[in-house]
Design an enzyme around this catalytic site. Structure first.
Site, PDB file in Angstrom:
ATOM      1  N   HIS A 232      -0.255   4.471   0.139  1.00  0.00           N
ATOM      2  CA  HIS A 232      -0.909   5.646   0.702  1.00  0.00           C
ATOM      3  C   HIS A 232      -1.376   5.316   2.115  1.00  0.00           C
ATOM      4  O   HIS A 232      -1.291   4.176   2.559  1.00  0.00           O
ATOM      5  CB  HIS A 232      -2.102   6.069  -0.162  1.00  0.00           C
ATOM      6  CG  HIS A 232      -3.149   4.995  -0.299  1.00  0.00           C
ATOM      7  ND1 HIS A 232      -3.023   3.946  -1.184  1.00  0.00           N
ATOM      8  CD2 HIS A 232      -4.327   4.798   0.362  1.00  0.00           C
ATOM      9  CE1 HIS A 232      -4.084   3.155  -1.080  1.00  0.00           C
ATOM     10  NE2 HIS A 232      -4.874   3.642  -0.145  1.00  0.00           N
TER      11      HIS A 232
ATOM     12  N   LYS B 267       0.852  -1.186   0.000  1.00  0.00           N
ATOM     13  CA  LYS B 267       0.000   0.000   0.000  1.00  0.00           C
ATOM     14  C   LYS B 267       0.891   1.240   0.000  1.00  0.00           C
ATOM     15  O   LYS B 267       1.777   1.381   0.840  1.00  0.00           O
ATOM     16  CB  LYS B 267      -0.882  -0.016   1.250  1.00  0.00           C
ATOM     17  CG  LYS B 267      -1.889   1.111   1.333  1.00  0.00           C
ATOM     18  CD  LYS B 267      -2.718   0.967   2.603  1.00  0.00           C
ATOM     19  CE  LYS B 267      -3.695   2.117   2.763  1.00  0.00           C
ATOM     20  NZ  LYS B 267      -4.445   2.023   4.038  1.00  0.00           N
TER      21      LYS B 267
END
Length: 249
Positions: A130, A128
């Site tokens: 963000h 991921k």
């Protein structure tokens, strides 16, 4: 573990329809007379009970000196995610039948077992980029941390071989062991050694199971279905014995 524990676990597998008898084609191509499907632990009560069985197996292994203490329970995505969460929850229950003392916490004056506050961790399939980011969710891995792996049923050990380098790349962690729900006790396609034995030899940590398939079958032999028929009649028992003779490790 005791015979009653194995019988209770076998009954739980059957009630949850996680253990079925018949003829099943496995991923390996083998025709198995039984099938274990961890996807059947699909309700809150079932997954909670499963966590309780994992916790009891872990405590028993610790009492016997097979497993040491650990900081977090790691379950590989995706099936391992609920296993890690429910096991950590069961281990953290105070006053129950799980758990030894850890981190100075105790069960107080209730007379129950001390609680063992441990974390849970699982991986993402993709990093991921963000928000909190990263590869892992839950308790983050740090140098010196001790990690216990949990998974359902090991066939070839592929998931472990993918996960271990990922964990060790994230931090200098110590993997104290792996706990499965069921050890099928079958030799791999490439050797007469079982997947469990092969992983233990390769990585050097213990691989345990709540129960192995031989003990589960022995417990199921005396059980009956809703119609009062034996779950394992003479014909089915013969097929199971032939399968063990051919593929057992």
């Amino acid at each position: 573990m005791t015979q009653n524990f194995t019988r209770d676990f076998t009954a739980f597998l059957l009630e949850s329809e996680a253990l079925k008898f018949g003829s099943f084609t496995l991923k390996s191509g083998r025709q198995s007379p039984y099938f274990i499907n961890a996807g059947s632990f699909n309700t809150g009560s079932r997954v909670a009970r499963l966590g309780s069985f994992y916790a009891q197996a872990i405590r028993s292994a610790q009492e016997r000196g097979i497993l040491g203490e650990f900081d977090t329970v790691f379950g590989p995505a995706y099936k391992g995610i609920p296993l890690a969460v429910t096991t950590a929850m069961a281990l953290s229950e105070a006053g129950g039948e799980h758990g030894g003392e850890r981190g100075g916490e105790s069960g107080g004056e209730s007379g129950g077992a001390a609680r063992a506050e441990v974390g849970y961790t699982f991986d993402r399939k993709e990093v991921k980029d963000h928000g909190d980011g990263g590869m892992f969710v839950g308790t983050q891995l740090t140098d010196g941390m001790k990690v216990l792996l949990v998974d359902d049923v090991m066939t070839a050990g592929t998931a472990v071989r993918e996960v271990v380098p990922k964990l060790q790349a994230a931090a200098n962690v110590e993997i104290v062991g792996l706990v499965l729900s069921v050890d099928r006790m079958e030799k791999t396609k490439d050797s007469d050694m079982s997947a469990v034995a092969a992983v233990q030899e390769e990585f050097g940590f213990p691989v345990l199971a709540i129960a192995n398939i031989h003990d589960i079958i022995d417990a199921a032999r005396g059980m009956r279905d809703e119609d009062g028929q034996l779950l394992i009649d003479a014909s089915r028992d013969e097929h199971i014995r032939e399968y063990f003779e051919k593929y057992g490790a």
